[in-house]
Design an enzyme around this catalytic site. Structure first.
Site, PDB file in Angstrom:
ATOM      1  N   GLU B  26       0.915  -1.293  -0.433  1.00 41.60           N
ATOM      2  CA  GLU B  26       0.140   0.293  -0.114  1.00 41.60           C
ATOM      3  C   GLU B  26       0.581   1.351   0.065  1.00 41.60           C
ATOM      4  O   GLU B  26       2.108   1.308   1.423  1.00 41.60           O
ATOM      5  CB  GLU B  26      -0.622   0.073   1.043  1.00 41.60           C
ATOM      6  CG  GLU B  26      -1.812  -1.485   1.515  1.00 41.60           C
ATOM      7  CD  GLU B  26      -2.266  -1.460   2.613  1.00 41.60           C
ATOM      8  OE1 GLU B  26      -2.047  -0.538   3.730  1.00 41.60           O
ATOM      9  OE2 GLU B  26      -2.272  -2.800   3.223  1.00 41.60           O
ATOM     10  N   LEU B  55      -5.960  -2.295  -0.737  1.00 41.80           N
ATOM     11  CA  LEU B  55      -5.461  -1.935   0.680  1.00 41.80           C
ATOM     12  C   LEU B  55      -6.453  -3.255   1.612  1.00 41.80           C
ATOM     13  O   LEU B  55      -7.594  -3.313   2.246  1.00 41.80           O
ATOM     14  CB  LEU B  55      -6.830  -0.834   2.098  1.00 41.80           C
ATOM     15  CG  LEU B  55      -6.250  -0.260   2.720  1.00 41.80           C
ATOM     16  CD1 LEU B  55      -6.289   1.329   3.190  1.00 41.80           C
ATOM     17  CD2 LEU B  55      -5.887  -0.874   4.097  1.00 41.80           C
ATOM     18  N   ALA B  56      -5.175  -4.165   0.816  1.00 40.81           N
ATOM     19  CA  ALA B  56      -5.850  -5.568   1.782  1.00 40.81           C
ATOM     20  C   ALA B  56      -4.629  -6.865   1.970  1.00 40.81           C
ATOM     21  O   ALA B  56      -3.897  -7.015   0.942  1.00 40.81           O
ATOM     22  CB  ALA B  56      -6.917  -6.072   0.824  1.00 40.81           C
ATOM     23  N   GLU B  57      -3.966  -6.567   3.547  1.00 43.12           N
ATOM     24  CA  GLU B  57      -3.114  -7.119   3.535  1.00 43.12           C
ATOM     25  C   GLU B  57      -2.972  -8.500   3.577  1.00 43.12           C
ATOM     26  O   GLU B  57      -1.782  -8.831   2.461  1.00 43.12           O
ATOM     27  CB  GLU B  57      -2.453  -6.630   5.665  1.00 43.12           C
ATOM     28  CG  GLU B  57      -2.074  -5.405   5.456  1.00 43.12           C
ATOM     29  CD  GLU B  57      -3.430  -4.321   5.506  1.00 43.12           C
ATOM     30  OE1 GLU B  57      -4.973  -4.953   5.961  1.00 43.12           O
ATOM     31  OE2 GLU B  57      -3.148  -3.260   5.787  1.00 43.12           O
ATOM     32  N   GLN B  79       2.496  -1.810   5.898  1.00 37.03           N
ATOM     33  CA  GLN B  79       2.859  -0.272   6.660  1.00 37.03           C
ATOM     34  C   GLN B  79       3.211  -0.606   7.579  1.00 37.03           C
ATOM     35  O   GLN B  79       4.481   0.522   7.923  1.00 37.03           O
ATOM     36  CB  GLN B  79       1.687   0.034   6.020  1.00 37.03           C
ATOM     37  CG  GLN B  79       1.824   1.588   5.411  1.00 37.03           C
ATOM     38  CD  GLN B  79       0.324   2.371   5.409  1.00 37.03           C
ATOM     39  OE1 GLN B  79      -0.624   2.459   5.517  1.00 37.03           O
ATOM     40  NE2 GLN B  79       0.697   3.070   3.515  1.00 37.03           N
ATOM     41  N   PHE B  80       2.596  -0.760   8.547  1.00 35.89           N
ATOM     42  CA  PHE B  80       3.096  -1.357  10.347  1.00 35.89           C
ATOM     43  C   PHE B  80       2.710  -2.366  10.377  1.00 35.89           C
ATOM     44  O   PHE B  80       1.675  -3.215  10.198  1.00 35.89           O
ATOM     45  CB  PHE B  80       1.698  -0.202  10.649  1.00 35.89           C
ATOM     46  CG  PHE B  80       2.645   1.191  10.849  1.00 35.89           C
ATOM     47  CD1 PHE B  80       3.821   1.920  11.135  1.00 35.89           C
ATOM     48  CD2 PHE B  80       1.904   1.859   9.889  1.00 35.89           C
ATOM     49  CE1 PHE B  80       3.490   2.985  11.132  1.00 35.89           C
ATOM     50  CE2 PHE B  80       2.160   4.002   9.032  1.00 35.89           C
ATOM     51  CZ  PHE B  80       2.984   3.866  10.367  1.00 35.89           C
ATOM     52  N   ASP B  81       3.325  -2.743  12.553  1.00 32.36           N
ATOM     53  CA  ASP B  81       3.369  -4.218  12.716  1.00 32.36           C
ATOM     54  C   ASP B  81       1.495  -4.406  12.761  1.00 32.36           C
ATOM     55  O   ASP B  81       2.334  -5.868  12.765  1.00 32.36           O
ATOM     56  CB  ASP B  81       4.193  -3.886  14.376  1.00 32.36           C
ATOM     57  CG  ASP B  81       4.368  -2.315  14.317  1.00 32.36           C
ATOM     58  OD1 ASP B  81       3.266  -2.017  15.246  1.00 32.36           O
ATOM     59  OD2 ASP B  81       5.246  -1.817  14.083  1.00 32.36           O
ATOM     60  N   GLY B  82       1.516  -3.642  13.247  1.00 27.40           N
ATOM     61  CA  GLY B  82       0.179  -3.843  13.928  1.00 27.40           C
ATOM     62  C   GLY B  82      -1.883  -4.588  12.844  1.00 27.40           C
ATOM     63  O   GLY B  82      -2.210  -4.701  13.044  1.00 27.40           O
ATOM     64  N   PHE B  83      -0.193  -3.696  11.739  1.00 27.37           N
ATOM     65  CA  PHE B  83      -1.190  -4.530  10.220  1.00 27.37           C
ATOM     66  C   PHE B  83      -1.230  -5.391   9.699  1.00 27.37           C
ATOM     67  O   PHE B  83      -1.451  -5.975   8.866  1.00 27.37           O
ATOM     68  CB  PHE B  83      -1.224  -3.222   9.310  1.00 27.37           C
ATOM     69  CG  PHE B  83      -1.563  -2.379   9.915  1.00 27.37           C
ATOM     70  CD1 PHE B  83      -1.979  -2.120  11.303  1.00 27.37           C
ATOM     71  CD2 PHE B  83      -1.207  -0.745   9.067  1.00 27.37           C
ATOM     72  CE1 PHE B  83      -2.367  -0.395  11.692  1.00 27.37           C
ATOM     73  CE2 PHE B  83      -1.280   0.297   9.823  1.00 27.37           C
ATOM     74  CZ  PHE B  83      -2.480   0.674  10.848  1.00 27.37           C
ATOM     75  N   HIS B 126       0.795   0.741  15.766  1.00 28.58           N
ATOM     76  CA  HIS B 126       1.955   1.719  15.046  1.00 28.58           C
ATOM     77  C   HIS B 126       3.170   1.026  15.731  1.00 28.58           C
ATOM     78  O   HIS B 126       3.996   1.864  15.243  1.00 28.58           O
ATOM     79  CB  HIS B 126       1.971   3.044  14.632  1.00 28.58           C
ATOM     80  CG  HIS B 126       0.098   2.744  13.691  1.00 28.58           C
ATOM     81  ND1 HIS B 126      -0.830   2.778  13.934  1.00 28.58           N
ATOM     82  CD2 HIS B 126       0.896   3.618  12.729  1.00 28.58           C
ATOM     83  CE1 HIS B 126      -1.232   2.986  13.088  1.00 28.58           C
ATOM     84  NE2 HIS B 126      -0.550   4.190  12.277  1.00 28.58           N
TER      85      HIS B 126
END
Lengths: 412, 321
Positions: B26, B55-57, B79-83, B126
């Site tokens: 993304e 936008l779909a991990e 994009q970030f750890d928590g995602f 994040h």
């Protein structure tokens, strides 16, 4: 050896062979829609196929349907020869025989589990025979008929159900990916693979199989979206067999599944999944469309799982026998046989030879499964990593030492 | 060169040298990623090589698996750890196991880049350090560079690996600068590195905590204590041989990471080193890390994160045995 060693060692080496027992109708749409000469880069693909009601080319009584609304699809089987029709029939009969043998083998304790395709032969053979050699197939765990069409030796499919491996074949040998147990995951793999085909400038296509239950999974929706956004040459083939274990369609969706496609920007078609000819035609339409660069399509093969979800399942707890009886009247194999007979495309000799071939297949499957050896114990540590891993090496060495201790304990 | 720039240069080199390498994620294209790690790559290599995704991990990782099956080497950005968790299923049940399930016929050369860890004052999801969740899964390699040179070279090695590599980037160190030699001959991806020699105690860390441990060793030196600092670099596998050699010398070990201590990678290191070095140890292996609590709001994250005093306190406790 010491007494304690003697007592301990044999207990765990008793060799228990755990194989595991887990276990709207819409009006006829414009025939021109979806066939315009779009390029792969087109972002606004047509979202409707030529027809949106149940496409059927053979009635349950085996009579040819000549409806103008289906002409766009029917042209894909217009030149089909009696030999090809007999081939479809043969594929379905042998697949059902194989499936029955596997079910029996599970009952005899030779397989830990089996997922039967009974009733879905036309959906699988019709679509499988529509694929080209250079196309790529992503199955669930029930696509035994598609595997057959791809030339995968059916006995290869049994390893994971016997518990000797977790897949076991080379996907690239027949462009038939490994079975996927997690529901819907493979729809994304198929889409990624199709994106790769586009990047390579190749003209092959991908077909991704999944069931009605998988349509509820996020991965399937994500796959639809990625495929649409990248105009990937992938055909999503949903076998709606009415039941996701005990959950009916009503618990999966509030709209007919083929209509989902429209919201993502590509056509969806519902085909009579018990009509091999119609499935062949519609799948050829979708694959050729994809190969031309017109992007993804969704096929909903409307069919019925006549047996249990797997051998661990008990359908009598959640559905009535009369439902099955109604669907048995639409049997895919019987339907094609009636057509072959009425059109004089096959005689008694053909059916007799096929019966014998069927029995021989069952016998071979039985023998191969029974002779299938357990994997080497060290297979635990094989292929965990392509490049190796220190922890795996360390634990393999520990395991080897442990195994060697039995030999020492027994004074060998 | 800043650590983020080093990764950028490494990705650029990979894109140049192998047409099968793809960047996916993304905002990785025009924006160059929210941390600008992929800055300029789409401009130079095109939308076919540096791919902005929906936008779909799960979709990103799932399609990367398909592309790998087709012969590509995707490097995807979460994009970030928590995602990463929407993609966790694809990573754990599919990516990690494909090689084994195919009896070795299929390779999965996929790199998953995850900016991780705290210390930047971000909102929730994040700042997390979920590396143990990945290290626990056989079939994955998990690494984390601590400096620009490693960031550059470990990315090269991760992309060249035929195994899936989870590449955790210490986002609070993105702007730290160090020399990068693109002609160097790097050590193996899994090898730990002795950052600083010492004799009294070993501090073992990776990623963002290596710098903190170096600072702790500086502070301890002023008190006359000689601390050895190890940069583990790889979390799966762990280079236990290097840790063992160090502990046999110093006889004391403190493991430092940002992730919660409970069942974290420090627990594994403590257990293994206790097995390997039981008779060498003068004190139990101690751990410094996060608490068994959700990562806190930014205003109090400094209380959650290991800091100089917490590391030195653990050093004191170890030396008191």
């Amino acid at each position: 050896m010491t007494e304690s060693t003697a007592a301990r060692k044999p207990r765990r080496s008793a060799g228990s062979k755990a194989t595991g027992t887990t276990g709207t109708k819409a009006g006829a749409a414009a025939a021109k829609a979806g066939t315009a000469g779009a390029k792969r880069t087109t972002r606004t693909a047509a979202t409707k196929g030529p027809a949106t009601e149940l496409v059927q080319l053979l009635t349950p009584e085996g009579e040819r349907v000549e409806t103008a609304a289906y002409a766009e699809y029917a042209q894909y089987v217009a030149g089909i020869t009696p030999d090809e029709l007999r081939g479809l029939y043969r594929d379905m009969v042998l697949t059902r025989r194989f499936d029955a043998e596997a079910t029996a083998l599970q009952r005899q304790g030779e397989l830990g589990l089996w997922a039967s395709l009974l009733g879905q032969e036309a959906a699988q053979i019709g679509s499988g025979r529509a694929t080209r050699e250079d196309d790529y197939v992503f199955p669930t765990y029930r696509e035994h008929g598609v595997a057959w069409c791809r030339g995968v030796d059916p006995t290869n499919l049994l390893g994971m159900f016997r518990g000797v491996n977790n897949g076991g074949w080379d996907p690239n040998s027949n462009n038939f990916h490994l079975y996927t147990i997690v529901i819907g995951s493979q729809a994304l793999h198929a889409t990624g693979y199709a994106m790769g085909i586009t990047k390579d400038g190749a003209d092959s296509a991908v077909i991704a199989y999944f069931g009605d239950g998988a349509s509820s999974q996020g991965d399937v929706s994500e796959a639809f979206n990625f495929a649409a956004v990248y105009n990937a040459p992938v055909v999503f083939f949903c076998q709606n067999n009415q039941w996701a274990i005990s959950e009916s369609n009503e618990k999966q969706t509030r709209v007919p599944l083929y209509q989902r496609a429209q919201g993502f920007g590509f056509p969806g078609v519902r085909v009579d999944g018990n009509d091999a000819l119609a499935v062949l035609a519609v799948t050829r339409w979708a694959l050729e469309r994809a190969r031309r660069g017109e992007g993804p399509a969704l096929i909903e093969a409307y069919t019925y799982r006549m047996g249990a979800h797997t051998t661990s399942d008990d359908p009598s707890r959640y559905r009535h026998d009369d439902e099955r009886v109604a669907w048995e009247a639409k049997d895919p194999i019987l339907r094609l046989r009636r057509f072959l007979e009425s059109a004089h495309h096959a005689d008694e000799g053909f059916f007799g030879e096929l019966e014998a071939e069927s029995e021989a297949l069952g016998k071979r499957v039985r023998e191969v499964v029974r002779a299938m050896p357990d994997p080497d114990r060290f297979a635990i540590f094989e292929n965990v990593y392509a490049d190796g891993h220190a922890l795996v090496d360390e634990e393999r060495a520990q395991f080897a030492a442990y195994q060697a201790s039995f030999a020492e304990a027994e004074g060998v | 060169m800043a650590l983020a720039k080093a990764i950028n240069e490494s990705l650029r080199r990979a894109l140049e040298s192998d047409p099968k390498v793809l960047i996916m994620g993304e905002d990785v294209g025009k924006l160059g990623g929210v941390f600008r790690v992929t800055d300029g790559l789409q401009k130079d290599f095109g939308e076919d090589r540096v791919i902005d995704t929906p936008l779909a991990e799960s979709g990103i990782v799932g399609t990367a698996i398909g592309l790998a099956l087709r012969g590509y080497r995707p490097v995807v950005e979460i994009q970030f750890d928590g995602f990463v968790f929407p993609a966790y299923d694809q990573i754990v049940t599919q990516l990690a196991k494909m090689h084994a399930r195919s009896l070795g016929k299929v390779k999965m050369p996929v790199v998953i880049r995850i900016p991780y860890g705290g210390g930047i004052g971000a909102v929730e999801h994040h700042s997390e350090s979920p590396e143990a969740l990945f290290a626990h899964v056989a079939g994955l390699k998990v690494v984390s560079p601590s400096n620009s040179a490693d960031a550059y070279w470990m990315m090269q090695q991760a992309i060249q690996s035929d195994d899936p590599v989870i590449y955790f980037e210490p986002k609070r160190r993105y702007w730290d600068k160090a020399e990068v030699d693109p002609e160097a001959i790097p050590g193996p991806l899994h090898a730990a590195r002795v950052v600083r020699e010492g004799t009294d105690l070993t501090l073992a860390a990776y990623g963002p905590m290596v710098k903190l441990c170096q600072e702790a060793a500086d502070a301890a030196a002023e008190e006359g204590r000689s601390l050895e600092v190890l940069d583990l670099r790889s979390i799966s596998p762990v280079d236990f041989d290097t840790v063992q050699a160090s502990v046999e010398k110093t006889r004391r070990l403190v493991v430092v990471h940002e992730a919660p201590v409970f069942l974290g990678s420090g627990a594994e290191i403590a257990a293994r080193i206790t097995e390997r070095c039981f008779y060498h140890l003068e004190a139990p292996v101690l751990r410094v890390g996060g608490y068994h609590a959700p990562y806190p709001p930014a205003r109090i994250e400094e209380d959650y994160l290991p800091d100089l005093d917490r590391v030195l306190d653990a050093v004191d406790r170890s030396l008191a045995y």
